[in-house]
Design a protein around this motif. Structure first.
Motif, PDB file in Angstrom:
ATOM      1  N   SER A   1      -3.908   1.976  10.695  1.00  0.00           N
ATOM      2  CA  SER A   1      -4.006   3.092   9.764  1.00  0.00           C
ATOM      3  C   SER A   1      -2.698   3.881   9.735  1.00  0.00           C
ATOM      4  CB  SER A   1      -5.167   4.007  10.169  1.00  0.00           C
ATOM      5  OG  SER A   1      -5.244   5.116   9.314  1.00  0.00           O
ATOM      6  N   ALA A   2      -2.102   4.094  10.898  1.00  0.00           N
ATOM      7  CA  ALA A   2      -0.814   4.794  10.968  1.00  0.00           C
ATOM      8  C   ALA A   2       0.285   3.959  10.327  1.00  0.00           C
ATOM      9  CB  ALA A   2      -0.474   5.109  12.417  1.00  0.00           C
ATOM     10  N   PHE A   3       0.232   2.662  10.535  1.00  0.00           N
ATOM     11  CA  PHE A   3       1.253   1.784   9.967  1.00  0.00           C
ATOM     12  C   PHE A   3       1.191   1.760   8.443  1.00  0.00           C
ATOM     13  CE2 PHE A   3       2.115  -2.305   8.009  1.00  0.00           C
ATOM     14  CZ  PHE A   3       3.468  -2.399   8.251  1.00  0.00           C
ATOM     15  N   ASP A   4       0.009   1.844   7.873  1.00  0.00           N
ATOM     16  CA  ASP A   4      -0.117   1.776   6.415  1.00  0.00           C
ATOM     17  C   ASP A   4       0.746   2.834   5.727  1.00  0.00           C
ATOM     18  OD1 ASP A   4      -1.813  -0.374   6.546  1.00  0.00           O
ATOM     19  OD2 ASP A   4      -3.655   0.802   6.307  1.00  0.00           O
ATOM     20  N   GLY A   5       0.789   4.032   6.296  1.00  0.00           N
ATOM     21  CA  GLY A   5       1.629   5.078   5.736  1.00  0.00           C
ATOM     22  C   GLY A   5       3.107   4.747   5.844  1.00  0.00           C
ATOM     23  N   LEU A   6       3.520   4.201   6.967  1.00  0.00           N
ATOM     24  CA  LEU A   6       4.910   3.801   7.158  1.00  0.00           C
ATOM     25  C   LEU A   6       5.290   2.692   6.184  1.00  0.00           C
ATOM     26  CD1 LEU A   6       7.602   3.757   8.689  1.00  0.00           C
ATOM     27  CD2 LEU A   6       6.514   2.237  10.378  1.00  0.00           C
ATOM     28  N   ALA A   7       4.415   1.709   6.009  1.00  0.00           N
ATOM     29  CA  ALA A   7       4.713   0.587   5.112  1.00  0.00           C
ATOM     30  C   ALA A   7       4.854   1.047   3.671  1.00  0.00           C
ATOM     31  CB  ALA A   7       3.626  -0.475   5.227  1.00  0.00           C
ATOM     32  N   ALA A   8       4.005   1.979   3.233  1.00  0.00           N
ATOM     33  CA  ALA A   8       4.090   2.479   1.864  1.00  0.00           C
ATOM     34  C   ALA A   8       5.427   3.177   1.632  1.00  0.00           C
ATOM     35  CB  ALA A   8       2.932   3.440   1.584  1.00  0.00           C
ATOM     36  N   TYR A   9       5.850   3.979   2.599  1.00  0.00           N
ATOM     37  CA  TYR A   9       7.145   4.656   2.490  1.00  0.00           C
ATOM     38  C   TYR A   9       8.286   3.641   2.476  1.00  0.00           C
ATOM     39  CZ  TYR A   9      11.178   7.537   3.751  1.00  0.00           C
ATOM     40  OH  TYR A   9      12.419   8.138   3.776  1.00  0.00           O
ATOM     41  N   THR A  10       8.216   2.660   3.370  1.00  0.00           N
ATOM     42  CA  THR A  10       9.282   1.661   3.490  1.00  0.00           C
ATOM     43  C   THR A  10       9.436   0.876   2.190  1.00  0.00           C
ATOM     44  OG1 THR A  10       8.889   1.477   5.867  1.00  0.00           O
ATOM     45  CG2 THR A  10      10.084  -0.325   4.824  1.00  0.00           C
ATOM     46  N   TRP A  11       8.327   0.498   1.577  1.00  0.00           N
ATOM     47  CA  TRP A  11       8.390  -0.251   0.316  1.00  0.00           C
ATOM     48  C   TRP A  11       9.079   0.551  -0.774  1.00  0.00           C
ATOM     49  CZ3 TRP A  11       7.859  -5.058  -1.426  1.00  0.00           C
ATOM     50  CH2 TRP A  11       7.766  -5.248  -2.806  1.00  0.00           C
ATOM     51  N   GLU A  12       8.745   1.813  -0.859  1.00  0.00           N
ATOM     52  CA  GLU A  12       9.260   2.652  -1.938  1.00  0.00           C
ATOM     53  C   GLU A  12      10.698   3.124  -1.693  1.00  0.00           C
ATOM     54  OE1 GLU A  12       7.907   3.239  -4.807  1.00  0.00           O
ATOM     55  OE2 GLU A  12       6.045   2.178  -4.339  1.00  0.00           O
ATOM     56  N   GLU A  13      11.032   3.409  -0.451  1.00  0.00           N
ATOM     57  CA  GLU A  13      12.289   4.095  -0.161  1.00  0.00           C
ATOM     58  C   GLU A  13      13.352   3.233   0.513  1.00  0.00           C
ATOM     59  OE1 GLU A  13      12.753   7.075  -1.275  1.00  0.00           O
ATOM     60  OE2 GLU A  13      10.679   7.432  -1.910  1.00  0.00           O
ATOM     61  N   GLU A  14      12.998   2.042   0.985  1.00  0.00           N
ATOM     62  CA  GLU A  14      13.940   1.245   1.763  1.00  0.00           C
ATOM     63  C   GLU A  14      14.039  -0.185   1.196  1.00  0.00           C
ATOM     64  OE1 GLU A  14      12.966   1.405   5.906  1.00  0.00           O
ATOM     65  OE2 GLU A  14      12.601   3.566   5.853  1.00  0.00           O
TER      66      GLU A  14
ATOM     67  N   GLN B   1       6.598  -8.294   7.791  1.00  0.00           N
ATOM     68  CA  GLN B   1       5.336  -9.005   7.975  1.00  0.00           C
ATOM     69  C   GLN B   1       4.766  -8.766   9.368  1.00  0.00           C
ATOM     70  OE1 GLN B   1       4.426 -12.900   6.376  1.00  0.00           O
ATOM     71  NE2 GLN B   1       3.892 -11.374   4.871  1.00  0.00           N
ATOM     72  N   PHE B   2       3.424  -8.718   9.440  1.00  0.00           N
ATOM     73  CA  PHE B   2       2.758  -8.384  10.695  1.00  0.00           C
ATOM     74  C   PHE B   2       1.615  -9.365  10.957  1.00  0.00           C
ATOM     75  CE2 PHE B   2       5.127  -4.803   9.439  1.00  0.00           C
ATOM     76  CZ  PHE B   2       5.488  -4.138  10.593  1.00  0.00           C
ATOM     77  N   ALA B   3       1.294  -9.526  12.246  1.00  0.00           N
ATOM     78  CA  ALA B   3       0.262 -10.490  12.626  1.00  0.00           C
ATOM     79  C   ALA B   3      -0.391 -10.060  13.932  1.00  0.00           C
ATOM     80  CB  ALA B   3       0.865 -11.883  12.775  1.00  0.00           C
ATOM     81  N   VAL B   4      -1.609 -10.545  14.143  1.00  0.00           N
ATOM     82  CA  VAL B   4      -2.330 -10.311  15.393  1.00  0.00           C
ATOM     83  C   VAL B   4      -2.489 -11.647  16.114  1.00  0.00           C
ATOM     84  CG1 VAL B   4      -3.546  -8.301  14.484  1.00  0.00           C
ATOM     85  CG2 VAL B   4      -4.581 -10.567  14.283  1.00  0.00           C
ATOM     86  N   PRO B   5      -2.694 -11.620  17.427  1.00  0.00           N
ATOM     87  CA  PRO B   5      -2.802 -12.882  18.172  1.00  0.00           C
ATOM     88  C   PRO B   5      -3.934 -13.770  17.663  1.00  0.00           C
ATOM     89  CG  PRO B   5      -2.542 -11.033  19.671  1.00  0.00           C
ATOM     90  CD  PRO B   5      -2.793 -10.447  18.319  1.00  0.00           C
TER      91      PRO B   5
ATOM     92  N   LYS C   1       5.641 -16.689  -2.141  1.00  0.00           N
ATOM     93  CA  LYS C   1       5.142 -15.576  -1.321  1.00  0.00           C
ATOM     94  C   LYS C   1       3.680 -15.768  -0.912  1.00  0.00           C
ATOM     95  CE  LYS C   1       6.700 -12.264  -4.186  1.00  0.00           C
ATOM     96  NZ  LYS C   1       7.069 -10.896  -4.659  1.00  0.00           N
ATOM     97  N   SER C   2       3.222 -16.999  -0.837  1.00  0.00           N
ATOM     98  CA  SER C   2       1.834 -17.276  -0.462  1.00  0.00           C
ATOM     99  C   SER C   2       1.596 -16.933   1.007  1.00  0.00           C
ATOM    100  CB  SER C   2       1.508 -18.752  -0.700  1.00  0.00           C
ATOM    101  OG  SER C   2       1.695 -19.103  -2.050  1.00  0.00           O
ATOM    102  N   GLU C   3       0.390 -16.450   1.304  1.00  0.00           N
ATOM    103  CA  GLU C   3       0.045 -16.142   2.684  1.00  0.00           C
ATOM    104  C   GLU C   3      -0.300 -17.416   3.434  1.00  0.00           C
ATOM    105  OE1 GLU C   3       0.638 -14.602   5.327  1.00  0.00           O
ATOM    106  OE2 GLU C   3      -0.146 -12.682   4.593  1.00  0.00           O
ATOM    107  N   CYS C   4       0.040 -17.444   4.701  1.00  0.00           N
ATOM    108  CA  CYS C   4      -0.274 -18.599   5.543  1.00  0.00           C
ATOM    109  C   CYS C   4      -1.589 -18.354   6.280  1.00  0.00           C
ATOM    110  CB  CYS C   4       0.857 -18.837   6.542  1.00  0.00           C
ATOM    111  SG  CYS C   4       1.049 -17.513   7.762  1.00  0.00           S
ATOM    112  N   GLU C   5      -2.075 -19.394   6.929  1.00  0.00           N
ATOM    113  CA  GLU C   5      -3.270 -19.260   7.766  1.00  0.00           C
ATOM    114  C   GLU C   5      -2.891 -18.991   9.212  1.00  0.00           C
ATOM    115  OE1 GLU C   5      -6.350 -22.486   9.395  1.00  0.00           O
ATOM    116  OE2 GLU C   5      -6.679 -22.050   7.271  1.00  0.00           O
ATOM    117  N   ILE C   6      -1.756 -19.528   9.630  1.00  0.00           N
ATOM    118  CA  ILE C   6      -1.369 -19.405  11.034  1.00  0.00           C
ATOM    119  C   ILE C   6       0.149 -19.355  11.167  1.00  0.00           C
ATOM    120  CG2 ILE C   6      -1.370 -21.909  11.424  1.00  0.00           C
ATOM    121  CD1 ILE C   6      -2.541 -21.296  14.233  1.00  0.00           C
TER     122      ILE C   6
ATOM    123  N   LYS D   1      -0.678  -7.425   5.868  1.00  0.00           N
ATOM    124  CA  LYS D   1       0.116  -6.223   5.638  1.00  0.00           C
ATOM    125  C   LYS D   1       1.589  -6.581   5.468  1.00  0.00           C
ATOM    126  CE  LYS D   1      -3.393  -3.456   6.135  1.00  0.00           C
ATOM    127  NZ  LYS D   1      -3.877  -2.557   5.059  1.00  0.00           N
ATOM    128  N   GLY D   2       2.299  -5.749   4.720  1.00  0.00           N
ATOM    129  CA  GLY D   2       3.724  -5.963   4.544  1.00  0.00           C
ATOM    130  C   GLY D   2       4.025  -6.971   3.448  1.00  0.00           C
TER     131      GLY D   2
END
Length: 232
Positions: A22-35, A42-46, A114-119, A218-219
């Motif tokens: 939830s905290a990252f979502d705000g950072l990502a929105a800013y980064t997309w618009e301003e940077e 890109q982000f991933a979980v184990p 830009k297709s998403e992968c499975e792994i 995300k990302g």
């Protein structure tokens, strides 16, 4: 291959992933618009937590910038980053594990869709010496060309395959691959040319760590094409 690459692992307390995200979502929105020079984010979980993201105890970040200053003087100094760090400090067990790289071969998006992968398969290598790393990187550069040529002909599900030289020390190497399916990944790691690389590098490699990850949606892999990277 002149871009600057950055891998980070965030280590979390159990069951704190949702708050962190939830905290990252705000950072990502800013980064997309301003940077606009944050080219890949890109982000991933184990893989262990593919059916329970909320319980994940780590997050992998794969980032690409035009140059080092885009990370340290723009991204890290933004007000959105300050807010993100304030919100997430109580959620993490360690400081972020920061790793800096130069790409030596491979492709970010084989067909530019830009297709998403499975792994994701992330392989970290520590070579025995600087000279041993030079030999390993030479083999990886050749292997990357083979993988790209074959993928363009066969379209076997290897969506990203990149080899990296670590900039923080004289021995680090990394291989980062995104695969359309788990089966595509399993077939790739059994390919003759991939295993020939490991056989030829046995005396040069001191240690290796391989870990599977799943994208969390995300990302962005890249913004608008791979040349110019114009914002949408």
């Amino acid at each position: 291959m002149d871009d600057f690459y950055f891998f980070t692992t965030f280590n979390l307390f159990p069951d704190k992933y949702d708050e962190w995200q939830s905290a990252f979502d705000g950072l990502a929105a800013y980064t997309w618009e301003e940077e606009p020079d944050t080219k890949t984010y890109q982000f991933a979980v184990p893989l262990d937590y593919k059916d329970n993201w909320s319980g994940a105890t780590s997050v992998l970040a794969f980032e690409r910038y035009g140059e080092r200053e885009d990370l340290y003087k723009t991204h890290f100094k933004s007000p959105a980053m300050a807010k993100f760090l304030l919100l997430t400090t109580p959620l993490v067990t360690t400081d972020p594990d920061l790793n800096h790289y130069e790409c030596v071969g491979g492709f970010l998006d084989i067909f530019g869709k830009k297709s998403e992968c499975e792994i994701i398969l992330d392989v970290k290598i520590a070579c025995r010496s600087d000279s041993a790393r030079s030999d390993v990187l030479g083999r990886l550069t050749e292997l990357a060309d083979i993988v790209e040529d074959k993928e363009k002909m066969m379209s076997s599900g290897v969506m990203t395959w990149m080899a990296f030289k670590r900039l923080d020390n004289d021995t680090g190497v990394r291989i980062f691959g995104r695969y359309k399916t788990r089966d595509a990944m399993e077939k790739f790691i059994r390919r003759e040319e991939y295993n020939d690389f490991w056989r030829a590098s046995l005396k040069d490699i001191g240690s290796m760590e391989s870990r599977g990850w799943v994208p969390n949606g995300k990302g962005w892999l890249h913004r608008e094409g791979l040349e110019g990277e114009k914002s949408e």
